[in-house]
Design a protein around this motif. Structure first.
Motif, PDB file in Angstrom:
ATOM      1  N   ASP A  98       3.017  -2.482  -8.175  1.00 21.06           N
ATOM      2  CA  ASP A  98       4.110  -1.802  -8.870  1.00 21.06           C
ATOM      3  C   ASP A  98       5.057  -1.089  -7.918  1.00 21.06           C
ATOM      4  O   ASP A  98       6.218  -0.869  -8.263  1.00 21.06           O
ATOM      5  CB  ASP A  98       3.563  -0.810  -9.899  1.00 21.06           C
ATOM      6  N   THR A  99       4.581  -0.696  -6.731  1.00 23.06           N
ATOM      7  CA  THR A  99       5.458  -0.023  -5.761  1.00 23.06           C
ATOM      8  C   THR A  99       6.301  -1.010  -4.964  1.00 23.06           C
ATOM      9  O   THR A  99       7.155  -0.605  -4.189  1.00 23.06           O
ATOM     10  CB  THR A  99       4.660   0.840  -4.752  1.00 23.06           C
ATOM     11  N   GLY A 100       6.027  -2.304  -5.157  1.00 26.84           N
ATOM     12  CA  GLY A 100       6.820  -3.308  -4.447  1.00 26.84           C
ATOM     13  C   GLY A 100       6.093  -3.974  -3.297  1.00 26.84           C
ATOM     14  O   GLY A 100       6.657  -4.820  -2.614  1.00 26.84           O
ATOM     15  N   ILE A 101       4.851  -3.595  -3.071  1.00 28.82           N
ATOM     16  CA  ILE A 101       4.064  -4.219  -2.013  1.00 28.82           C
ATOM     17  C   ILE A 101       3.634  -5.599  -2.499  1.00 28.82           C
ATOM     18  O   ILE A 101       3.180  -5.748  -3.626  1.00 28.82           O
ATOM     19  CB  ILE A 101       2.829  -3.360  -1.669  1.00 28.82           C
ATOM     20  N   SER A 102       3.789  -6.601  -1.649  1.00 34.46           N
ATOM     21  CA  SER A 102       3.408  -7.953  -2.044  1.00 34.46           C
ATOM     22  C   SER A 102       1.893  -8.098  -2.063  1.00 34.46           C
ATOM     23  O   SER A 102       1.176  -7.358  -1.385  1.00 34.46           O
ATOM     24  CB  SER A 102       4.002  -8.986  -1.086  1.00 34.46           C
ATOM     25  N   LEU A 126      -5.004   6.069  -0.939  1.00 32.12           N
ATOM     26  CA  LEU A 126      -4.000   5.153  -0.430  1.00 32.12           C
ATOM     27  C   LEU A 126      -2.651   5.541  -0.993  1.00 32.12           C
ATOM     28  O   LEU A 126      -2.558   6.063  -2.103  1.00 32.12           O
ATOM     29  CB  LEU A 126      -4.317   3.707  -0.840  1.00 32.12           C
ATOM     30  N   MET A 127      -1.593   5.274  -0.238  1.00 33.66           N
ATOM     31  CA  MET A 127      -0.247   5.514  -0.729  1.00 33.66           C
ATOM     32  C   MET A 127       0.669   4.457  -0.152  1.00 33.66           C
ATOM     33  O   MET A 127       0.303   3.749   0.795  1.00 33.66           O
ATOM     34  CB  MET A 127       0.232   6.919  -0.385  1.00 33.66           C
ATOM     35  N   SER A 128       1.836   4.349  -0.735  1.00 38.07           N
ATOM     36  CA  SER A 128       2.795   3.360  -0.284  1.00 38.07           C
ATOM     37  C   SER A 128       4.196   3.930  -0.378  1.00 38.07           C
ATOM     38  O   SER A 128       4.492   4.727  -1.270  1.00 38.07           O
ATOM     39  CB  SER A 128       2.692   2.101  -1.140  1.00 38.07           C
TER      40      SER A 128
END
Length: 179
Positions: A98-102, A126-128
């Protein structure tokens, strides 16, 4: 709904739960450490809890991203059973997506953690930032899991004398990657 292998994979009846509720309560009535591998949740329940589709769940299990720890599928008709911790990991993967990480980047981050010997992904913070995935190792230190474990420190947001305008380490790395 929780399922146990002991009861043939059938949902426990509500009446049986009420009978046992006279003990200290279902959470305290058994030694859960003695039976961790026989209690689990079926795929549709895991999907609903994690907010993912059954297709995602199936793909992630078949490719080894998040495998069910209670019972894997063995042939046609058998059902996977997921532990509560598995569901937490599914939810983490979903939030990272959902944060845009593939999915490829998420897989790389998870592989890095597993290579490092971190087996309990549900116990990590964890964070992004939408560009990378970071493990928080302390309130001021993070590890960039997509940059081979590169460590960085989080700075404060006040103006700084180094000309960065108070940007912390993560903001500088993100700006460098994007720009």
């Amino acid at each position: 709904m929780a399922v146990t292998e002991k009861d043939g994979g059938q949902p426990r009846e509500h009446g049986a739960a009420i009978e046992r509720a006279g003990e200290q309560g279902l959470l305290f009535g058994e030694d859960l450490a003695a039976h961790p591998e026989n209690v689990g949740y079926r795929g549709p329940t895991a999907c609903a809890a994690a907010g993912i589709t059954y297709r995602q769940l199936d793909y992630w299990a078949r490719t080894g991203l998040v495998e069910p720890s209670v019972r894997a599928a063995h042939g046609s008709g058998s059902q996977r059973l997921y532990s509560f911790r598995d569901i937490l990991v599914l939810k983490v993967v979903k939030r990272l997506l959902d944060t845009g990480i593939s999915l490829q980047q998420i897989r790389a981050a998870v592989d890095h953690l597993r290579d490092r010997g971190t087996g309990d992904l549900a116990g990590l913070t964890l964070m992004s930032d939408g560009v990378s995935v970071y493990e928080c190792t302390s309130p001021t230190e993070v590890v960039d899991l997509l940059a081979g474990g590169l460590r960085g420190e989080l700075g404060d947001q006040r103006a700084s004398a180094d000309g960065t305008g108070g940007q912390d380490e993560l903001a500088r790395r993100r700006a460098k990657r994007i720009g």
